[in-house]
Motif scaffolding. Structure first.
Motif, PDB file in Angstrom:
ATOM      1  N   SER A 150       0.773  -1.265  -0.026  1.00  0.00           N
ATOM      2  CA  SER A 150      -0.010  -0.003   0.155  1.00  0.00           C
ATOM      3  C   SER A 150       0.902   1.092  -0.065  1.00  0.00           C
ATOM      4  N   MET A 151       2.247   1.190   0.692  1.00  0.00           N
ATOM      5  CA  MET A 151       3.015   2.325   0.729  1.00  0.00           C
ATOM      6  C   MET A 151       3.308   2.695  -0.763  1.00  0.00           C
ATOM      7  N   LEU A 152       3.787   1.630  -1.436  1.00  0.00           N
ATOM      8  CA  LEU A 152       4.037   1.637  -2.918  1.00  0.00           C
ATOM      9  C   LEU A 152       3.225   2.239  -3.877  1.00  0.00           C
ATOM     10  N   VAL A 153       2.003   1.702  -3.684  1.00  0.00           N
ATOM     11  CA  VAL A 153       0.676   2.186  -4.554  1.00  0.00           C
ATOM     12  C   VAL A 153       0.492   3.746  -4.126  1.00  0.00           C
ATOM     13  N   SER A 154       0.544   4.054  -2.834  1.00  0.00           N
ATOM     14  CA  SER A 154       0.368   5.502  -2.591  1.00  0.00           C
ATOM     15  C   SER A 154       1.430   6.540  -3.235  1.00  0.00           C
ATOM     16  N   ALA A 155       2.654   5.925  -3.161  1.00  0.00           N
ATOM     17  CA  ALA A 155       3.884   6.606  -3.408  1.00  0.00           C
ATOM     18  C   ALA A 155       3.712   6.897  -4.983  1.00  0.00           C
ATOM     19  N   LEU A 156       3.536   5.868  -5.672  1.00  0.00           N
ATOM     20  CA  LEU A 156       3.483   5.941  -7.309  1.00  0.00           C
ATOM     21  C   LEU A 156       2.239   6.796  -7.713  1.00  0.00           C
ATOM     22  N   LYS A 157       1.116   6.730  -7.098  1.00  0.00           N
ATOM     23  CA  LYS A 157      -0.062   7.583  -7.300  1.00  0.00           C
ATOM     24  C   LYS A 157       0.365   9.149  -7.000  1.00  0.00           C
ATOM     25  N   ALA A 158       1.025   9.357  -6.023  1.00  0.00           N
ATOM     26  CA  ALA A 158       1.497  10.733  -5.647  1.00  0.00           C
ATOM     27  C   ALA A 158       2.497  11.174  -6.815  1.00  0.00           C
ATOM     28  N   ARG A 159       3.228  10.405  -7.432  1.00  0.00           N
ATOM     29  CA  ARG A 159       4.195  10.801  -8.626  1.00  0.00           C
ATOM     30  C   ARG A 159       3.379  10.735  -9.757  1.00  0.00           C
ATOM     31  N   GLY A 160       1.990  10.715  -9.820  1.00  0.00           N
ATOM     32  CA  GLY A 160       1.393  10.839 -11.025  1.00  0.00           C
ATOM     33  C   GLY A 160       1.175   9.647 -11.822  1.00  0.00           C
ATOM     34  N   HIS A 161       1.357   8.297 -11.237  1.00  0.00           N
ATOM     35  CA  HIS A 161       1.426   7.019 -12.163  1.00  0.00           C
ATOM     36  C   HIS A 161       0.002   6.513 -11.727  1.00  0.00           C
ATOM     37  N   ALA A 162      -0.272   5.602 -12.979  1.00  0.00           N
ATOM     38  CA  ALA A 162      -1.820   4.909 -12.865  1.00  0.00           C
ATOM     39  C   ALA A 162      -1.208   3.656 -12.213  1.00  0.00           C
ATOM     40  N   VAL A 163      -1.908   3.233 -11.095  1.00  0.00           N
ATOM     41  CA  VAL A 163      -1.293   2.164 -10.379  1.00  0.00           C
ATOM     42  C   VAL A 163      -2.383   1.608  -9.776  1.00  0.00           C
ATOM     43  N   GLU A 164      -2.624   0.382  -9.582  1.00  0.00           N
ATOM     44  CA  GLU A 164      -3.862  -0.603  -8.725  1.00  0.00           C
ATOM     45  C   GLU A 164      -2.984  -1.746  -7.816  1.00  0.00           C
ATOM     46  N   LEU A 165      -3.388  -1.877  -6.847  1.00  0.00           N
ATOM     47  CA  LEU A 165      -3.093  -2.861  -5.768  1.00  0.00           C
ATOM     48  C   LEU A 165      -3.926  -4.170  -6.264  1.00  0.00           C
TER      49      LEU A 165
ATOM     50  N   GLY B 202      -1.814   0.491 -19.889  1.00  0.00           N
ATOM     51  CA  GLY B 202      -0.740   1.542 -19.145  1.00  0.00           C
ATOM     52  C   GLY B 202      -0.640   1.688 -17.602  1.00  0.00           C
ATOM     53  N   THR B 203      -1.713   0.839 -17.011  1.00  0.00           N
ATOM     54  CA  THR B 203      -1.655   0.832 -15.349  1.00  0.00           C
ATOM     55  C   THR B 203      -0.784  -0.126 -14.865  1.00  0.00           C
ATOM     56  N   HIS B 204       0.057   0.280 -13.923  1.00  0.00           N
ATOM     57  CA  HIS B 204       0.959  -0.417 -13.258  1.00  0.00           C
ATOM     58  C   HIS B 204       0.409  -1.205 -12.115  1.00  0.00           C
ATOM     59  N   LEU B 205       0.711  -2.438 -11.815  1.00  0.00           N
ATOM     60  CA  LEU B 205       0.135  -3.293 -10.944  1.00  0.00           C
ATOM     61  C   LEU B 205       1.043  -3.677  -9.748  1.00  0.00           C
ATOM     62  N   VAL B 206       0.758  -3.390  -8.548  1.00  0.00           N
ATOM     63  CA  VAL B 206       1.638  -3.702  -7.282  1.00  0.00           C
ATOM     64  C   VAL B 206       0.732  -5.067  -6.902  1.00  0.00           C
ATOM     65  N   VAL B 207       1.453  -6.161  -6.912  1.00  0.00           N
ATOM     66  CA  VAL B 207       0.715  -7.322  -6.612  1.00  0.00           C
ATOM     67  C   VAL B 207       1.414  -7.993  -5.452  1.00  0.00           C
ATOM     68  N   ASP B 208       0.633  -8.262  -4.529  1.00  0.00           N
ATOM     69  CA  ASP B 208       0.887  -8.633  -3.123  1.00  0.00           C
ATOM     70  C   ASP B 208       0.826 -10.387  -3.281  1.00  0.00           C
ATOM     71  N   ARG B 209       1.689 -11.116  -3.302  1.00  0.00           N
ATOM     72  CA  ARG B 209       1.884 -12.461  -3.181  1.00  0.00           C
ATOM     73  C   ARG B 209       1.205 -12.997  -4.976  1.00  0.00           C
ATOM     74  N   TYR B 210       2.106 -14.128  -5.137  1.00  0.00           N
ATOM     75  CA  TYR B 210       1.661 -14.529  -6.574  1.00  0.00           C
ATOM     76  C   TYR B 210       2.191 -16.133  -6.750  1.00  0.00           C
ATOM     77  N   ALA B 211       2.486 -16.600  -7.939  1.00  0.00           N
ATOM     78  CA  ALA B 211       2.802 -18.203  -8.272  1.00  0.00           C
ATOM     79  C   ALA B 211       3.947 -18.392  -7.159  1.00  0.00           C
ATOM     80  N   TYR B 212       4.791 -17.521  -6.808  1.00  0.00           N
ATOM     81  CA  TYR B 212       6.137 -18.038  -5.783  1.00  0.00           C
ATOM     82  C   TYR B 212       5.246 -18.531  -4.639  1.00  0.00           C
ATOM     83  N   SER B 213       4.439 -17.917  -3.871  1.00  0.00           N
ATOM     84  CA  SER B 213       3.742 -18.268  -2.882  1.00  0.00           C
ATOM     85  C   SER B 213       3.197 -19.698  -2.962  1.00  0.00           C
ATOM     86  N   GLY B 214       2.492 -19.881  -4.118  1.00  0.00           N
ATOM     87  CA  GLY B 214       1.718 -21.013  -4.463  1.00  0.00           C
ATOM     88  C   GLY B 214       2.622 -22.305  -4.320  1.00  0.00           C
TER      89      GLY B 214
END
Ligand code: DGP
Length: 216
Positions: A22-37, A88-100
């Motif tokens: 969530s800190m990364l998403v907020s920081a990227l948004k504050a810098r004007g990037h399109a980003v989602e968690l 063009g939206t960046h995605l910050v992803v919390d866990r993925y296939a490595y956790s699997g």
């Protein structure tokens, strides 16, 4: 226009992934990037609800069946992930296939078998691994009530994660302060995005998504 970057944060339980995401998403948004968690498991879907029932011990399931459910939970998100990245939206992803792979292998399933259902998922552009010794994870208020929150299993999970580690991973010492970790993660992410934007200006071809997770 450069496509969005797929930024993955992996790590053991209690390493601070969700806070850092969530800190990364907020920081990227504050810098004007399109980003989602984006978070896995996504407990809101029908498959995610079955996973939630299993994790909270409300339902028993065969280890292989639950492994396939976690994988299906990632596959069901692929169309939406692809669409967002290509728009063009960046995605910050919390866990993925490595956790699997890490959790199911730690439970005793074969590592190659565990990788197979996730083969062909979109590959992250940048993977951070938040590493925390299990003793430190325990010190942080102990583990919770969910099925996997036990010291012995968490130790095995960490071992498998470290086995899966590739030279492309950015290792983050999760014993550091929240702010210090955030600084490192943000710096690497911004660098990745800047390089991609500069490349997109020069490139004559589209910067395609690579759907080759775990392909040899
Ligand atoms: P979280 O919502 O991030 O706290 O994850 C819930 C629990 O599920 C946590 O103990 C890690 C585990 N987990 C996450 N992804 C997977 C997966 O793909 N497979 C398995 N077996 N466990 C997973």
């Amino acid at each position: 226009m450069a496509r969005g970057r797929f930024i993955l944060l992996e790590g053991c339980d209690r390493a601070g992934k969700s806070t850092q995401c969530s800190m990364l998403v907020s920081a990227l948004k504050a810098r004007g990037h399109a980003v989602e968690l984006c978070k896995f498991p996504d407990r809101t879907t029908t498959i995610g609800k079955m996973i939630h029932a299993y994790l909270t011990n409300a339902q028993e399931l065969d280890d292989k069946a639950v492994h396939l459910l976690f994988s299906a939970n990632r596959w069901e998100a692929m169309q939406s992930i692809r669409r967002k990245l290509l728009s063009g939206t960046h995605l910050v992803v919390d866990r993925y296939a490595y956790s699997g792979v890490a959790f199911s292998t730690a439970k005793g399933l074969d590592l190659t078998w565990c990788k197979n259902p996730d083969r062909g998922l979109i590959r992250p552009d940048l993977t951070f691994f938040l590493d925390l010794p299990t003793s430190e994870a325990e010190r942080r208020g102990g583990f919770g009530e969910e099925r996997y929150e036990k010291r012995e299993l968490q130790e095995k999970v960490r071992d498998v994660f470290l086995q899966l580690q590739s030279k492309e991973w950015v290792m983050i010492d999760a014993c550091k302060s929240v702010e210090a970790m955030h600084h490192e993660i943000l710096k690497e992410t911004e660098h990745k995005i800047q390089v991609a934007e500069a490349d997109a200006k020069l490139a004559e071809e589209d910067d395609v998504l690579v759907e080759d997770m775990f392909q040899d």
